[in-house]
Design a protein around this motif. Structure first.
Motif, mmCIF file in Angstrom:
data_model
loop_
_atom_site.group_PDB
_atom_site.id
_atom_site.type_symbol
_atom_site.label_atom_id
_atom_site.label_comp_id
_atom_site.label_asym_id
_atom_site.label_seq_id
_atom_site.Cartn_x
_atom_site.Cartn_y
_atom_site.Cartn_z
ATOM 1 N N GLY A 120 8.555 35.681 39.713
ATOM 2 C CA GLY A 120 8.087 34.468 39.072
ATOM 3 C C GLY A 120 7.693 34.716 37.630
ATOM 4 O O GLY A 120 7.673 35.855 37.153
ATOM 5 N N GLY A 121 7.389 33.642 36.925
ATOM 6 C CA GLY A 121 6.971 33.784 35.539
ATOM 7 C C GLY A 121 6.974 32.464 34.820
ATOM 8 O O GLY A 121 7.051 31.395 35.430
ATOM 9 N N LEU A 122 6.888 32.554 33.492
ATOM 10 C CA LEU A 122 6.874 31.381 32.629
ATOM 11 C C LEU A 122 8.221 31.267 31.939
ATOM 12 O O LEU A 122 8.722 32.255 31.369
ATOM 13 C CB LEU A 122 5.752 31.515 31.597
ATOM 14 N N VAL A 123 8.810 30.085 31.991
ATOM 15 C CA VAL A 123 10.111 29.866 31.366
ATOM 16 C C VAL A 123 10.142 28.472 30.758
ATOM 17 O O VAL A 123 9.437 27.566 31.233
ATOM 18 C CB VAL A 123 11.240 30.037 32.416
ATOM 19 N N GLN A 124 10.914 28.296 29.713
ATOM 20 C CA GLN A 124 11.042 26.990 29.088
ATOM 21 C C GLN A 124 11.996 26.109 29.892
ATOM 22 O O GLN A 124 12.888 26.612 30.603
ATOM 23 C CB GLN A 124 11.563 27.130 27.658
ATOM 24 N N ALA A 125 11.813 24.823 29.763
ATOM 25 C CA ALA A 125 12.700 23.871 30.427
ATOM 26 C C ALA A 125 14.152 24.148 30.020
ATOM 27 O O ALA A 125 14.437 24.428 28.853
ATOM 28 C CB ALA A 125 12.312 22.448 30.061
ATOM 29 N N GLY A 126 15.029 24.095 31.013
ATOM 30 C CA GLY A 126 16.430 24.413 30.776
ATOM 31 C C GLY A 126 16.775 25.871 31.011
ATOM 32 O O GLY A 126 17.950 26.234 31.063
ATOM 33 N N GLY A 127 15.761 26.682 31.169
ATOM 34 C CA GLY A 127 15.981 28.109 31.365
ATOM 35 C C GLY A 127 16.234 28.464 32.814
ATOM 36 O O GLY A 127 16.345 27.599 33.689
ATOM 37 N N SER A 128 16.337 29.768 33.057
ATOM 38 C CA SER A 128 16.653 30.280 34.388
ATOM 39 C C SER A 128 15.648 31.345 34.800
ATOM 40 O O SER A 128 15.038 32.013 33.950
ATOM 41 C CB SER A 128 18.063 30.885 34.410
ATOM 42 N N LEU A 129 15.533 31.503 36.107
ATOM 43 C CA LEU A 129 14.648 32.511 36.675
ATOM 44 C C LEU A 129 15.186 32.854 38.058
ATOM 45 O O LEU A 129 15.749 31.982 38.736
ATOM 46 C CB LEU A 129 13.233 31.955 36.784
ATOM 47 N N ARG A 130 15.012 34.088 38.466
ATOM 48 C CA ARG A 130 15.389 34.477 39.817
ATOM 49 C C ARG A 130 14.176 35.072 40.517
ATOM 50 O O ARG A 130 13.564 36.014 40.011
ATOM 51 C CB ARG A 130 16.531 35.492 39.834
ATOM 52 N N VAL A 131 13.858 34.508 41.666
ATOM 53 C CA VAL A 131 12.787 35.061 42.481
ATOM 54 C C VAL A 131 13.398 35.781 43.679
ATOM 55 O O VAL A 131 14.483 35.424 44.144
ATOM 56 C CB VAL A 131 11.786 33.980 42.935
ATOM 57 N N SER A 132 12.699 36.800 44.148
ATOM 58 C CA SER A 132 13.196 37.631 45.244
ATOM 59 C C SER A 132 12.167 37.700 46.352
ATOM 60 O O SER A 132 10.963 37.550 46.110
ATOM 61 C CB SER A 132 13.472 39.057 44.736
ATOM 62 N N CYS A 133 12.652 37.973 47.540
ATOM 63 C CA CYS A 133 11.769 38.129 48.694
ATOM 64 C C CYS A 133 12.287 39.295 49.530
ATOM 65 O O CYS A 133 13.416 39.235 50.044
ATOM 66 C CB CYS A 133 11.742 36.855 49.526
ATOM 67 N N VAL A 134 11.476 40.324 49.656
ATOM 68 C CA VAL A 134 11.837 41.473 50.485
ATOM 69 C C VAL A 134 11.164 41.324 51.838
ATOM 70 O O VAL A 134 9.942 41.108 51.912
ATOM 71 C CB VAL A 134 11.411 42.794 49.821
ATOM 72 N N ALA A 135 11.954 41.450 52.892
ATOM 73 C CA ALA A 135 11.439 41.320 54.254
ATOM 74 C C ALA A 135 11.372 42.686 54.929
ATOM 75 O O ALA A 135 12.251 43.524 54.736
ATOM 76 C CB ALA A 135 12.338 40.391 55.056
ATOM 77 N N SER A 136 10.331 42.893 55.721
ATOM 78 C CA SER A 136 10.188 44.170 56.425
ATOM 79 C C SER A 136 11.225 44.300 57.534
ATOM 80 O O SER A 136 11.599 45.409 57.920
ATOM 81 C CB SER A 136 8.779 44.296 57.012
ATOM 82 N N GLU A 137 11.706 43.167 58.016
ATOM 83 C CA GLU A 137 12.798 43.146 58.989
ATOM 84 C C GLU A 137 13.461 41.780 58.921
ATOM 85 O O GLU A 137 12.870 40.820 58.426
ATOM 86 C CB GLU A 137 12.282 43.417 60.393
ATOM 87 N N ARG A 138 14.685 41.716 59.408
ATOM 88 C CA ARG A 138 15.411 40.452 59.337
ATOM 89 C C ARG A 138 15.122 39.590 60.552
ATOM 90 O O ARG A 138 15.237 40.047 61.688
ATOM 91 C CB ARG A 138 16.913 40.730 59.235
ATOM 92 N N SER A 139 14.751 38.338 60.291
ATOM 93 C CA SER A 139 14.585 37.361 61.355
ATOM 94 C C SER A 139 15.884 36.572 61.422
ATOM 95 O O SER A 139 16.942 37.095 61.089
ATOM 96 C CB SER A 139 13.397 36.453 61.023
ATOM 97 N N PHE A 140 15.860 35.335 61.828
ATOM 98 C CA PHE A 140 17.095 34.567 61.933
ATOM 99 C C PHE A 140 17.403 33.779 60.667
ATOM 100 O O PHE A 140 18.508 33.821 60.154
ATOM 101 C CB PHE A 140 17.014 33.620 63.127
ATOM 102 N N THR A 141 16.396 33.091 60.154
ATOM 103 C CA THR A 141 16.556 32.247 58.978
ATOM 104 C C THR A 141 15.463 32.554 57.974
ATOM 105 O O THR A 141 14.311 32.782 58.352
ATOM 106 C CB THR A 141 16.453 30.756 59.366
ATOM 107 N N MET A 142 15.839 32.554 56.707
ATOM 108 C CA MET A 142 14.865 32.721 55.626
ATOM 109 C C MET A 142 14.848 31.447 54.793
ATOM 110 O O MET A 142 15.897 30.892 54.470
ATOM 111 C CB MET A 142 15.237 33.905 54.754
ATOM 112 N N GLY A 143 13.664 31.012 54.458
ATOM 113 C CA GLY A 143 13.529 29.806 53.654
ATOM 114 C C GLY A 143 12.681 30.039 52.429
ATOM 115 O O GLY A 143 11.861 30.962 52.376
ATOM 116 N N TRP A 144 12.925 29.200 51.435
ATOM 117 C CA TRP A 144 12.057 29.140 50.256
ATOM 118 C C TRP A 144 11.376 27.777 50.247
ATOM 119 O O TRP A 144 12.033 26.751 50.448
ATOM 120 C CB TRP A 144 12.858 29.310 48.964
ATOM 121 N N PHE A 145 10.088 27.808 50.028
ATOM 122 C CA PHE A 145 9.287 26.605 49.879
ATOM 123 C C PHE A 145 8.533 26.706 48.555
ATOM 124 O O PHE A 145 8.436 27.778 47.973
ATOM 125 C CB PHE A 145 8.277 26.473 51.026
#
Length: 123
Positions: free
Chosen positions: A9-34
């Motif tokens: 996460g971070g601060l970005v200007q409108a129109g810009g881009s950002l990539r967020v990541s999520c590392v899981a300790s193990e894989r479940s069935f479905t991953m979601g972003w809220f």
């Protein structure tokens, strides 16, 4: 117990881009972003399964956000392009362990949550 850790996460200007990541300790069935903005309810953004190619997006982010995964790294990404001030929120990843054919958009259906990462879009 699935542990989830978000980053990017971070601060970005409108129109810009950002990539967020999520590392899981193990894989479940479905991953979601809220995401959750101050004073608002937590809302669904996107979801993906650890297998297959199915994904799901909220209408508000379709065409701008892309969810992806790297199974070798147990990591799920959310690439956010054309960001708007209304995208400002704390972004959470979550794991849904249910074996279902339908992606859930309800936070209550997700069993495990990370602590979130803040995304702020300035106008």
């Amino acid at each position: 117990q699935v542990q989830l850790v978000e980053s990017g996460g971070g601060l970005v200007q409108a129109g810009g881009s950002l990539r967020v990541s999520c590392v899981a300790s193990e894989r479940s069935f479905t991953m979601g972003w809220f995401r959750q903005a101050p004073g608002k309810e937590r809302e669904f953004v996107s979801a993906i399964r650890w297998s297959g190619s199915d994904t799901n997006y909220a209408d508000s982010v379709k065409g701008r956000f892309t969810i992806s995964r790297d199974n070798a790294k147990n990591t799920v990404y959310l690439q956010m392009n054309s960001l708007k001030p209304e995208d400002t929120a704390r972004y959470y990843c979550a794991a849904d362990t249910r074996l279902t054919t339908i992606f859930s958009t309800r936070p209550d259906d997700y069993d495990y949550w990370g602590h979130g990462t803040q995304v702020t879009v300035s106008s």
